[in-house]
Design a protein around this motif. Structure first.
Motif, PDB file in Angstrom:
ATOM      1  N   PRO A   1       0.805  -1.227   0.000  1.00 45.82           N
ATOM      2  CA  PRO A   1       0.000   0.000   0.000  1.00 45.82           C
ATOM      3  C   PRO A   1       0.837   1.276   0.000  1.00 45.82           C
ATOM      4  CG  PRO A   1      -0.870  -1.569   1.591  1.00 45.82           C
ATOM      5  CD  PRO A   1       0.442  -2.110   1.123  1.00 45.82           C
ATOM      6  N   THR A   2       1.964   1.267   0.718  1.00 42.03           N
ATOM      7  CA  THR A   2       2.814   2.466   0.759  1.00 42.03           C
ATOM      8  C   THR A   2       3.368   2.786  -0.616  1.00 42.03           C
ATOM      9  OG1 THR A   2       3.443   2.089   3.071  1.00 42.03           O
ATOM     10  CG2 THR A   2       4.898   3.473   1.751  1.00 42.03           C
ATOM     11  N   VAL A   3       3.908   1.768  -1.278  1.00 41.31           N
ATOM     12  CA  VAL A   3       4.462   1.985  -2.621  1.00 41.31           C
ATOM     13  C   VAL A   3       3.372   2.434  -3.587  1.00 41.31           C
ATOM     14  CG1 VAL A   3       5.557   0.850  -4.590  1.00 41.31           C
ATOM     15  CG2 VAL A   3       6.355   0.359  -2.275  1.00 41.31           C
ATOM     16  N   MET A   4       2.225   1.745  -3.558  1.00 39.80           N
ATOM     17  CA  MET A   4       1.158   2.055  -4.497  1.00 39.80           C
ATOM     18  C   MET A   4       0.539   3.422  -4.228  1.00 39.80           C
ATOM     19  SD  MET A   4       1.273  -0.328  -6.624  1.00 39.80           S
ATOM     20  CE  MET A   4      -0.102   0.296  -7.582  1.00 39.80           C
ATOM     21  N   LEU A   5       0.419   3.806  -2.957  1.00 38.30           N
ATOM     22  CA  LEU A   5      -0.119   5.143  -2.648  1.00 38.30           C
ATOM     23  C   LEU A   5       0.768   6.233  -3.216  1.00 38.30           C
ATOM     24  CD1 LEU A   5      -1.458   4.879   1.026  1.00 38.30           C
ATOM     25  CD2 LEU A   5      -2.753   5.663  -0.964  1.00 38.30           C
ATOM     26  N   LEU A   6       2.072   6.089  -3.052  1.00 35.30           N
ATOM     27  CA  LEU A   6       3.003   7.101  -3.558  1.00 35.30           C
ATOM     28  C   LEU A   6       2.977   7.142  -5.088  1.00 35.30           C
ATOM     29  CD1 LEU A   6       6.030   6.510  -1.150  1.00 35.30           C
ATOM     30  CD2 LEU A   6       4.417   8.432  -1.129  1.00 35.30           C
ATOM     31  N   VAL A   7       2.932   5.957  -5.711  1.00 36.12           N
ATOM     32  CA  VAL A   7       2.929   5.897  -7.172  1.00 36.12           C
ATOM     33  C   VAL A   7       1.631   6.464  -7.741  1.00 36.12           C
ATOM     34  CG1 VAL A   7       2.892   4.324  -9.150  1.00 36.12           C
ATOM     35  CG2 VAL A   7       4.541   3.968  -7.311  1.00 36.12           C
ATOM     36  N   ILE A   8       0.489   6.016  -7.211  1.00 34.34           N
ATOM     37  CA  ILE A   8      -0.797   6.471  -7.743  1.00 34.34           C
ATOM     38  C   ILE A   8      -1.026   7.944  -7.436  1.00 34.34           C
ATOM     39  CG2 ILE A   8      -3.297   6.118  -7.677  1.00 34.34           C
ATOM     40  CD1 ILE A   8      -1.706   3.899  -9.070  1.00 34.34           C
ATOM     41  N   TRP A   9      -0.542   8.430  -6.297  1.00 39.64           N
ATOM     42  CA  TRP A   9      -0.624   9.867  -5.998  1.00 39.64           C
ATOM     43  C   TRP A   9       0.072  10.677  -7.085  1.00 39.64           C
ATOM     44  CZ3 TRP A   9       4.069  12.327  -3.776  1.00 39.64           C
ATOM     45  CH2 TRP A   9       3.932  13.706  -3.693  1.00 39.64           C
ATOM     46  N   ALA A  10       1.308  10.289  -7.409  1.00 34.19           N
ATOM     47  CA  ALA A  10       2.055  11.030  -8.427  1.00 34.19           C
ATOM     48  C   ALA A  10       1.393  10.891  -9.799  1.00 34.19           C
ATOM     49  CB  ALA A  10       3.500  10.528  -8.482  1.00 34.19           C
ATOM     50  N   LEU A  11       0.984   9.682 -10.146  1.00 30.85           N
ATOM     51  CA  LEU A  11       0.400   9.451 -11.468  1.00 30.85           C
ATOM     52  C   LEU A  11      -0.935  10.178 -11.632  1.00 30.85           C
ATOM     53  CD1 LEU A  11       1.129   5.662 -12.125  1.00 30.85           C
ATOM     54  CD2 LEU A  11       2.364   7.660 -12.993  1.00 30.85           C
ATOM     55  N   SER A  12      -1.767  10.163 -10.588  1.00 23.54           N
ATOM     56  CA  SER A  12      -3.067  10.830 -10.700  1.00 23.54           C
ATOM     57  C   SER A  12      -2.901  12.344 -10.803  1.00 23.54           C
ATOM     58  CB  SER A  12      -3.944  10.475  -9.491  1.00 23.54           C
ATOM     59  OG  SER A  12      -3.396  10.978  -8.289  1.00 23.54           O
ATOM     60  N   SER A  13      -1.946  12.897 -10.076  1.00 25.33           N
ATOM     61  CA  SER A  13      -1.705  14.343 -10.145  1.00 25.33           C
ATOM     62  C   SER A  13      -1.196  14.744 -11.519  1.00 25.33           C
ATOM     63  CB  SER A  13      -0.702  14.756  -9.065  1.00 25.33           C
ATOM     64  OG  SER A  13      -1.158  14.405  -7.775  1.00 25.33           O
ATOM     65  N   VAL A  14      -0.253  13.957 -12.049  1.00 24.59           N
ATOM     66  CA  VAL A  14       0.258  14.226 -13.392  1.00 24.59           C
ATOM     67  C   VAL A  14      -0.856  14.046 -14.422  1.00 24.59           C
ATOM     68  CG1 VAL A  14       1.830  13.390 -15.184  1.00 24.59           C
ATOM     69  CG2 VAL A  14       2.633  13.638 -12.835  1.00 24.59           C
ATOM     70  N   SER A  15      -1.659  13.006 -14.260  1.00 25.61           N
ATOM     71  CA  SER A  15      -2.751  12.740 -15.191  1.00 25.61           C
ATOM     72  C   SER A  15      -3.731  13.907 -15.243  1.00 25.61           C
ATOM     73  CB  SER A  15      -3.485  11.459 -14.763  1.00 25.61           C
ATOM     74  OG  SER A  15      -4.610  11.228 -15.564  1.00 25.61           O
TER      75      SER A  15
ATOM     76  N   CYS B   1      -4.028  14.859   0.720  1.00 24.08           N
ATOM     77  CA  CYS B   1      -4.790  13.607   0.759  1.00 24.08           C
ATOM     78  C   CYS B   1      -3.888  12.423   1.044  1.00 24.08           C
ATOM     79  CB  CYS B   1      -5.523  13.399  -0.566  1.00 24.08           C
ATOM     80  SG  CYS B   1      -6.912  14.518  -0.817  1.00 24.08           S
ATOM     81  N   ASN B   2      -2.717  12.398   0.434  1.00 24.31           N
ATOM     82  CA  ASN B   2      -1.792  11.295   0.688  1.00 24.31           C
ATOM     83  C   ASN B   2      -1.361  11.265   2.151  1.00 24.31           C
ATOM     84  OD1 ASN B   2      -1.028   9.225  -1.052  1.00 24.31           O
ATOM     85  ND2 ASN B   2       1.077   9.936  -1.166  1.00 24.31           N
ATOM     86  N   VAL B   3      -1.139  12.441   2.726  1.00 17.76           N
ATOM     87  CA  VAL B   3      -0.799  12.526   4.147  1.00 17.76           C
ATOM     88  C   VAL B   3      -1.935  11.939   4.990  1.00 17.76           C
ATOM     89  CG1 VAL B   3      -0.376  14.102   6.074  1.00 17.76           C
ATOM     90  CG2 VAL B   3       0.746  14.499   3.870  1.00 17.76           C
ATOM     91  N   VAL B   4      -3.169  12.302   4.651  1.00 16.33           N
ATOM     92  CA  VAL B   4      -4.341  11.791   5.379  1.00 16.33           C
ATOM     93  C   VAL B   4      -4.417  10.273   5.267  1.00 16.33           C
ATOM     94  CG1 VAL B   4      -6.868  11.725   5.381  1.00 16.33           C
ATOM     95  CG2 VAL B   4      -5.678  13.909   5.204  1.00 16.33           C
ATOM     96  N   PHE B   5      -4.183   9.740   4.075  1.00 17.99           N
ATOM     97  CA  PHE B   5      -4.266   8.296   3.871  1.00 17.99           C
ATOM     98  C   PHE B   5      -3.287   7.546   4.774  1.00 17.99           C
ATOM     99  CE2 PHE B   5      -5.724   9.033  -0.780  1.00 17.99           C
ATOM    100  CZ  PHE B   5      -6.991   9.346  -0.318  1.00 17.99           C
TER     101      PHE B   5
END
Length: 570
Positions: free
Chosen positions: A64-78, A310-314
């Motif tokens: 979850p830690t790896v995926m949260l960081l990856v999806i956070w960056a990807l969704s923001s860029v997207s 949001c990532n901090v909250v998660f």
């Protein structure tokens, strides 16, 4: 560059004229930066937040830690890429026009792409709304039962449920009432509403709160969004504090969390991607916000600020919640927990799993794992109040936003206002009725809708669209969008006002506030077009592979799950 550039450019000459709208159908450009951040955070941190500790407990902290960081960056860029493609449509410089999600796809991909985008957009947003409705109605029922002793409802499909040969009370009545203990599993296998079509009091009250807001425009909802944002933060703080008062687990386990949970029966990685994609499935709502933000509000600053918070909250809710209650939290893929799998001494609550943090705080597990809090009258009241308040301020407030975005996309593409409201505002409530009290419906709906719809509309489509946009930015497109001065500097054409271009900061001074020219990847970084295209292609392939793998794992785990109607809520 590409041969399709002239076609796109010629189409752009009339595209914005085709998408002009009357002011009464849509909101105005009045949303400031703080309100925009609050809106995006409310959209991202909706019904999925209380179940984040379940994800960490079921899978361990590493994936979850790896995926949260990856999806956070990807969704923001997207989201940022989508906004740049939106800005570069001729006539929409600095977002001065109005284009919704599907219309942007229509411009770059044509009618076939538009149809696919409509299916994906409506699938993603309707799924988010249905999930929000289910969670809000269930917890509203629990709040009613906690205050009045029972919550009642009209059972449209009464049929008998049997447990150990005995009929479950209330399962055969058209009008029935169930207690809080029956809803939450304090009395195991006693929910007479399980697998039934029920119009409950909680469902009706939630409907009356959310539907009227769906009739308004997005900017009309900003006061509600800001107030909901503040109250939601207060709920989170209460939950985080409560985690530090938890007692050790049933087997005396310490407050530790495995990197990877490999235990048979209650350890799995299958639900991680679906859960995280669901929480970050906000990209489809971004064009509607951009259309109504103030011209001086920076897209990148607002987007990245909101997603970072949001990532901090998660993390600060997911990890402490899992550390404190990992033995009791029901996994989204395995549909069970250690407390239900491991053979323990019978203490009156054995076998009961919690579907989220909120079930821990209000269900039968509360006195077992939080005795110091539950035995304190004031502390117990505050904790339970935060649970019953959360669906109202955090979940119900997000339902109108998704409904409004669907409504906007329908209106922009020729639907009547009545049909757009029926589809965007009313439809998710109708579909939610048969899912309201189905076994594990919430977790399964989150996983599959995210893997099918959110991965496509919020990630794959924006990246593919960005590829087409970058390819179309050749000399001919640039000549149509800009005038070239004698020094060779590019000066964007504005529809009105005086212009003073600052090339370094890309800030346009017009009559009024500064207007920031938006780029997903700033020109100052010196990234070539070929590298931008390559990065976007890599993103598309990786997301498609992850979504496929997550779907296969989820199907495999779901096939082994039990379907126990009377245990809904247990």
């Amino acid at each position: 560059m590409g041969h399709g550039t002239p076609t796109i450019a010629r189409r752009g000459e009339s595209f914005m004229a085709e998408h002009e709208h009357s002011g009464s159908e849509f909101g105005k450009k009045t949303i400031g930066m703080f309100a925009g951040i609050a809106l995006l955070i409310n959209n991202i941190t909706g019904p999925g937040v209380p179940s984040l500790p379940n994800m960490f407990a079921e899978s361990g902290w590493l994936t979850p830690t790896v995926m949260l960081l990856v999806i956070w960056a990807l969704s923001s860029v997207s989201a940022s890429m989508y906004c740049e493609a939106m800005r570069r449509i001729p006539g929409n410089e600095h977002f001065r026009g109005r284009l919704e999600y599907t219309s942007i796809v229509d411009y770059y991909f044509g009618r076939k792409g538009y149809v696919a985008a409509q299916i994906g957009l409506n699938g993603a947003l309707q799924s988010l709304n249905i999930i929000s409705v289910i969670m809000s109605a269930q917890y509203m029922d629990q709040a009613i039962a906690a205050i009045g002793g029972k919550s009642c409802g009209l059972d449209i499909s009464p049929f008998p449920l049997h447990v150990n040969g005995s009929k479950v009370e209330g399962s055969t009545s058209f009008w029935s009432c169930i207690t809080l203990d029956e809803m939450t599993g304090a009395v195991p296998n006693s929910n007479g509403w399980g697998c039934h079509l029920v119009l409950s009091a909680g469902f009706f009250i939630t409907l009356c709160m959310a539907i009227p807001m769906g009739y308004f425009n997005l900017d009309d909802n900003m006061i509600v969004q800001v107030v909901a944002f503040v109250l939601t933060i207060m709920c989170w703080i209460v939950w985080i504090v409560a985690c530090f008062f938890a007692e050790p687990g049933p087997a005396g386990s310490s407050f530790t969390l495995e990197a990877v949970n490999t235990h048979d029966g209650y350890g799995s990685q299958a639900a991680v991607l679906g859960n995280i994609l669901f929480n970050y499935g906000f990209v489809t709502t971004v064009p509607s916000w951009v259309n109504e933000k103030r011209p001086d509000v920076s897209v990148n600053k607002t987007l990245w600020s909101a997603t970072f918070l949001c990532n901090v909250v998660f993390f600060i809710i997911g990890i402490p919640g899992a550390l404190a209650f990992k033995d009791y939290l029901q996994g989204g893929a395995t549909n069970t927990c250690m407390y239900a799998v491991v053979d323990l001494d019978d203490d009156g609550a054995s076998g009961v799993c919690a579907q989220s943090l909120m079930d821990i705080f209000t269900g039968p597990l509360g006195p077992l794992v939080l005795p110091s809090v539950m035995n304190h009258k004031a502390a117990s009241f505050v904790l339970k109040l935060s649970v019953y308040l959360f669906p109202i301020v955090a979940v119900v407030s997000s339902i109108p936003v998704f409904s409004i975005v669907i409504k906007y996309n329908c209106l922009e593409n020729g639907w009547t206002r009545r049909s757009a409201i029926a589809w965007g505002v009313l439809f998710p409530w109708i579909v939610s009725i048969p899912l309201l009290y189905q076994p594990n419906a919430l977790n399964q709906f989150i996983n599959f809708s995210s893997l099918f719809f959110v991965s496509f509309t919020d990630f794959i489509v924006p990246w593919m669209l960005y590829i087409v946009m970058v390819r179309s930015e050749d000399g001919r497109a640039a000549a149509m969008l800009h005038t070239i001065d004698e020094e060779g500097e590019r000066e964007p054409l504005l529809h009105t006002g005086s212009v003073n271009t600052e090339a370094a900061g890309r800030v346009q001074r017009v009559t009024g506030p500064a207007v920031i020219e938006h780029f997903a990847i700033p020109p100052s970084w010196g990234v070539s077009s070929s590298l931008k295209i390559t990065l976007a292609k890599v993103f598309v392939v990786c997301m498609a592979a992850l979504a496929l793998a997550g779907t296969v794992l989820t199907i495999q785990e779901s096939a082994t799950g039990a379907w126990d109607c009377a245990a809904v809520g247990n």
